[in-house]
Design an enzyme around this catalytic site. Structure first.
Site, short mmCIF file in Angstrom:
data_model
loop_
_atom_site.label_atom_id
_atom_site.label_comp_id
_atom_site.label_asym_id
_atom_site.label_seq_id
_atom_site.Cartn_x
_atom_site.Cartn_y
_atom_site.Cartn_z
N ARG A 1 0.87 -1.20 0.00
CA ARG A 1 0.00 0.00 0.00
C ARG A 1 0.89 1.23 0.00
O ARG A 1 2.12 1.11 0.08
CB ARG A 1 -0.83 0.01 1.28
CG ARG A 1 0.06 -0.13 2.50
CD ARG A 1 -0.65 0.13 3.80
NE ARG A 1 0.12 -0.32 4.94
CZ ARG A 1 1.08 0.35 5.54
NH1 ARG A 1 1.47 1.52 5.07
NH2 ARG A 1 1.72 -0.14 6.58
N ARG B 1 6.72 12.85 12.05
CA ARG B 1 5.28 12.61 12.25
C ARG B 1 4.82 13.44 13.45
O ARG B 1 5.42 13.36 14.52
CB ARG B 1 5.02 11.14 12.55
CG ARG B 1 5.42 10.24 11.40
CD ARG B 1 4.92 8.83 11.64
NE ARG B 1 5.43 7.93 10.61
CZ ARG B 1 4.92 6.74 10.33
NH1 ARG B 1 3.90 6.29 11.05
NH2 ARG B 1 5.43 5.98 9.39
#
Ligand code: ADP
Length: 451
Positions: free
Chosen positions: A291, A337
């Site tokens: 993915r 992040r």
């Protein structure tokens, strides 16, 4: 080419796909749960459809609800983002049998890569080096003990259907192996619906270096270099960068070629990541993520390839718009992040209302985030509220740019990991590029003993 795409995800990745669709002149329809009814990214899509209440099991993981939404919206394809149903072979199969293209690899490839022990078997067949371990799932305590004695302690117990860094256990001797085995199996069953586990040699201080690949339906596969994702907390990535400070040109070439061989072995198309652990001059395969990944922008900055658009193009049957030799790498990129978590409370999620939000900008700064002032982060999902990515001519300048951007970033109302990220970017081992997957634990324990 597709006319309309349904986005079966939320947050920053839903926004990322909306942006790619807009640039490709494709209409985007986004699904949302009741917890996301007022979410800012919904306004940017062409249409939005509610698929159920807040709990993911009844919305973002509900295959019937998502397929109904896709049918109502009359879309040609579904982009699953990452997480949720993105690596669910059953979902991909239902999409395709409903005449809706699933933007991702074939059902067979998702299936084989989702089962980590099958993925290792495919890697072995493709001549890709592996971490030493059990041959497939361990069927009994006796087999586990025999394997552990053969490869030597410490060993890592991993779930065959695992993901997200969950459910791994280290065993240092026979007693801890026997004790951990049953609980690891029970945990794997509860978390992933599959109790099978396998064993791997536990490497004490490896680096996590992964290769981005992309393939088309005609069998062409290209790699787009590596990302070093060794800065992790509880086996989850916190900071990623490329190029990896740990790879020689020779190692880089070998890893890129190994990733492409594995992709070709399983007939892979779409975007994917082949993950490796690196120690010294050795690399060994751990898994494939079938993915798009959270950290894909790092590669986009270095190669100027838009990975999400490429996913959409190849899913529509187009050939890859580049060959391996067309891929060049420029400068250095780092991603941080940004999580809404409270570092003072063991990094517990910190949902709630964002009262102040000012994102950094200027040269070489990219923000992929759905956050803004007035946005209320729901407590139901992942705590990541965005990614800050910088690109500069070299590593030293990228670090300086990231520090500057982190200093500019203002988020109030919820706790975030920005202070932690600042400390990582200021750590001398990090700036020297001298770090392993143990880095963050070591930094945090050094900090707490200094207090
Ligand atoms: P998941 O799919 O749950 O993310 P991975 O197999 O990708 O699991 O591993 C996640 C992280 O766990 C790796 O990046 C690494 O830090 C650590 N890890 C995995 N396998 C090993 C191993 N054999 N030895 C040491 N660390 C490992």
């Amino acid at each position: 080419m597709f006319k309309r795409i349904l986005i079966a995800n939320r947050g920053e990745i839903a926004l990322r796909v909306i942006r790619a669709c807009r640039e490709l002149d494709i209409e985007s329809v986004v699904v949302y749960s009741k917890a996301d009814a007022n979410a800012p990214w919904l306004d940017l899509a062409d249409d939005a459809i509610c698929i159920g209440p807040a709990p993911s099991a009844k919305s973002y993981l509900s295959i019937p609800n998502i397929i109904s939404a896709a049918e109502i919206a009359n879309v040609d394809a579904i982009h699953p983002g990452y997480g949720f149903l993105s690596e669910n072979a059953h979902f991909a199969e239902i999409c395709r049998s409903s005449n809706i293209e699933f933007i991702g690899p074939s059902v067979d490839a998702i299936h084989r890569m989702g089962n980590k022990s099958e993925a290792k078997a495919a890697a072995k067949k493709a001549g890709v080096p592996l971490v030493e371990g059990s041959d497939g799932p361990v069927a009994s305590e006796a087999v586990a003990l025999e394997t552990a004695r053969k490869i030597g302690y410490p060993v890592l117990i991993k779930a065959v259907s695992g993901g997200g860094g969950r459910g791994m256990r280290v065993a240092h001797n026979d007693i801890s192996l026997v004790n951990s085995l049953l609980s690891a199996q029970a945990e794997a069953e509860a978390a992933f619906g599959d109790p099978s586990v396998y064993l791997e040699k536990y490497l004490e201080a490896p680096r996590h270096v992964e290769i981005q690949i992309v393939g088309d339906r005609r069998g062409e596969v290209v790699h787009l270099g590596e990302r070093d994702c060794s800065i992790q907390r509880r086996h989850q990535k916190v900071v990623e960068e490329a190029p990896s400070p740990a790879l020689s040109p020779d190692l880089r070439k070998k890893m890129g070629r190994a990733a492409v061989r594995l992709a070709k072995e399983v007939g892979y198309h779409g975007a994917g990541t082949v993950e490796f652990l690196v120690q010294g001059k050795e690399f060994c395969f751990i898994e494939v993520n079938a993915r798009i990944q959270v950290e894909h922008p790092v590669t986009e900055m270095l190669t100027r390839v838009d990975l999400v658009k490429t996913q959409i193009l190849v899913a529509a049957g187009e050939p890859l718009p580049f060959k391996q030799d067309d891929i060049t790498f420029e400068g250095h990129a780092i991603e941080c992040r940004i999580n809404a978590e409270d570092p003072d409370r063991g990094f517990a999620p910190s949902p709630g209302l964002i009262t102040v939000y000012a994102a950094p900008g200027g040269p070489g700064v990219r923000i992929d985030s759905h956050a803004r002032a007035g946005y209320r982060i729901p407590p139901n999902y992942d705590s990541m509220i965005g990614k800050l990515i910088v690109h500069a001519a070299d590593r030293d300048q990228a670090i300086r740019r990231m520090r500057r951007a982190l200093d500019e970033y203002q988020i109030e109302g919820v706790k975030t990991t920005i202070p932690l990220l600042r400390r990582i970017l200021g750590n001398s081992y990090f700036t020297a590029g001298d770090y392993s997957t143990r880095f963050l634990d070591q930094m945090l324990s050094a900090e707490s003993s200094a207090r």
